[in-house]
Write a protein that holds these residues in place. Structure first.
Motif: not given
Length: 369
Positions: A283-289
């Motif tokens: 989820x954090x990776x998606x939020x950053x992208x």
């Protein structure tokens, strides 16, 4: 997204940390098929491939549908504990009925309904047709392999066992001798950690992507992956148990066997030079992208990557209002992409270059996990 394993009522003595020679061989075969996934193993891969006899290399190419994109459940331990030797684990696989074996061999790589417990392609024409269509999409060699498996399961099962035994003689026996001590020590450490400090800490020590959730509805092991699935470790028809298998060849993958009617298995990579502080949750990776995808935020990042700026300076540079800049900075800050410091009356913002530089590898690790 995540894979959830219900462990409500499962005694912790039924949570087993143990190495598996069969799982490690299949992990090694995956590395040989997809070396780009495992750059840290380049030396081993190059040496091993160079030493393969042409006949063995050709047979591995025929069967790599079992371990290339992911790994078939027949290549992970199916009993309460992994066997002590490869032969012991292959003997357990040999006791499997043909319908179960074939379905397990093909359900991941040739099917999109993993975990649903659908019909066997040996007994259901629709499942058979889907297995052949999906194998055909992977190439003529894989299609021939699946055709033979569906036409004569006993013969192909014997062929697969001989193939794995030949791999053991050709390269894996020496490899297993080198890594088994490290894997056994890791399993003992996790078992002792579970005994002294509880299951949650032992799971976290195995991988930051594995957590224990407890509430009024029960207890669950949650594996953070770009996949969705549910299973139980307390199925009375299978017997209670959850097996966690350390691997020296697995990173960046984190495998979960969660098919219906199987004892769940998690294969996790042991600590090595390849491993670092991971990307955190999917989820954090998606939020950053997503935070970086907005055109205004990309323009902001052009400035913020070069030097610290205040909100007012950014507003002037981009020709937009300070409140609008603040809204975009809030998104970037919420994704952990900014550092902030106070200089007198002013607050300055700057891109966290280390975090942004890691996004590519974080993305790859998340999709390969």
């Amino acid at each position: 997204m995540s894979v959830v394993i219900d462990i409500t009522g499962l005694p912790e003595e039924h949570v087993v940390f143990a190495p598996s020679p069969l799982a490690e061989l299949s992990a090694a075969l995956h590395v040989l098929s997809e070396p780009a996934h495992h750059p840290g193993l380049h030396g081993w891969t190059t040496t091993t491939l160079a030493g393969l006899e042409p006949d063995l290399a050709g047979r591995l190419a025929e069967a790599d549908i079992l371990w290339r994109s992911t790994r078939s459940d027949i290549l992970l331990p199916g009993g309460p504990r992994p066997g002590g030797t490869l032969a012991e684990e292959l003997d357990l696989v040999d006791r499997m009925e043909d319908e179960r074996y074939v379905q397990a061999a093909l359900e991941i790589n040739c099917g999109g309904d993993y975990g649903d417990g659908g019909p066997s392609p040996l007994t259901d024409e629709g499942a058979r047709r889907r297995a052949l269509e999906r194998a055909a999409a992977r190439g003529p060699g894989q299609l021939d392999f699946v055709r033979h498996l569906l036409a004569d399961p006993p013969a192909v099962r014997a062929w697969i066992r001989r193939l794995l035994e030949d791999c053991d003689r050709a390269f894996f026996a020496d490899t297993w001798q080198r890594v088994r001590g490290q894997l056994a020590a890791d399993a003992r450490h996790k078992t002792e950690l579970m005994r002294r400090r509880g299951l949650a800490e032992s799971l976290a020590a195995a991988s930051t992507a594995i957590t224990l959730e407890e509430d009024g509805r029960g207890r669950r092991v949650v594996v953070d992956k770009l996949a969705q699935g549910r299973t139980t470790a307390v199925d009375p028809t299978v017997g209670p148990g959850l097996t966690l298998v350390p691997t020296a060849f697995g990173w960046p993958h984190l495998l979960v066997l969660h098919a219906r009617g199987w004892r769940p298995v998690i294969e996790y990579p042991v600590a090595s030079r390849e491993l670092r502080a991971g990307p955190g949750s999917v989820e954090l990776m998606q939020r950053r992208l997503e935070a970086l995808a907005h055109p205004v935020r990309i323009r902001l990042c052009r400035s913020l990557a070069r030097a610290p700026y205040t909100t007012g300076e950014l507003a002037d540079a981009l020709g937009i209002t300070a409140p609008e800049v603040s809204r975009h900075l809030k998104v970037l800050r919420g994704a952990g992409l900014l550092t902030t410091r106070r200089q007198g009356r002013y607050v300055q913002h700057q891109i966290d270059v280390t975090v942004v530089a890691r996004l590519g590898s974080d993305f790859l690790e998340a999709v390969l996990r």
